[in-house]
Enzyme design. Sequence first.
Site, mmCIF file in Angstrom:
data_model
loop_
_atom_site.group_PDB
_atom_site.id
_atom_site.type_symbol
_atom_site.label_atom_id
_atom_site.label_comp_id
_atom_site.label_asym_id
_atom_site.label_seq_id
_atom_site.Cartn_x
_atom_site.Cartn_y
_atom_site.Cartn_z
ATOM 1 C CE LYS A 8 0.874 1.213 4.450
ATOM 2 N NZ LYS A 8 1.740 2.377 4.765
ATOM 3 C CG ASP A 132 0.635 -1.069 8.523
ATOM 4 O OD1 ASP A 132 0.894 -2.118 9.149
ATOM 5 O OD2 ASP A 132 1.432 -0.552 7.725
#
Length: 269
Positions: A8, A132
Amino acid sequence: MLVFPNAKINIGLNIVEKRPDGFHNIESCFYPVGWSDALEITLAETFSFHADGIAIPGNAADNLCTKTYEMLRRDFNLPPVKIHLLKTVPIGAGLGGGSADAAFTIKALNQLFDLEISVEEQERYARLIGSDCAFFIRNKPMYCFEKGDRFDDIDIHIAGKWIAMVNPGIHISTVEAYSGVVAKRSTENLRTILREPIAEWKDRVRNDFEATLFKKHALLEEVKEKLYDLGAEYAAMSGSGSTLFGIFGAEQNVKQHFPDFRLWQGFLK
């Protein structure tokens, strides 16, 4: 079972405040990209973990895939498996590669053994692994806040644009990234800015880590400026570094300009 844990990027990263538990609250947009590892999980007589590709520090017992399997094994009495990871996403690069590997381990084990773990429960498990990690369960563009483990939908329109991601091979630890950073609330609302055309982002969507890390590692700023020189509509460092990305309006092969660095490029979805 073979899955492909993708990386990401952070589009904007505001370090809002330091928490009582020692972590920091942030604001960011997490956006999935196509740079991926390969993760295979198969039934076995005894558990094993093996990795190829980019060398991963530590031993097999410390790997997030192993820790994730052990966590679910205890709760669901899982049989032994063999985990094989082909690591291609750089480590310490602000791309969440290790977190993605752990999250995809959760999803793969859930499917392989028909555990019927809900999405919300998968996210709960993922938060136990890393801040995350939970993002990669739903794996779609999200506005992220608190430790980067709480999410809201975000209105952002960059699907179809071309992204080039350049990693110069500088490993930046979390401790290094946060040293010298002063937490403060942004004067602008990140979610509001990201609804605007990408041309409005350059001077308004910031990564708070850049100010200190660019002073320590001048090469990072040089790569960012080169991406702008090549025509990027927006360029920034992802997460706590050291990967820089440029978003372009059309396909742009930047590989020749960074021959000595790891690089991935492709269309955003």
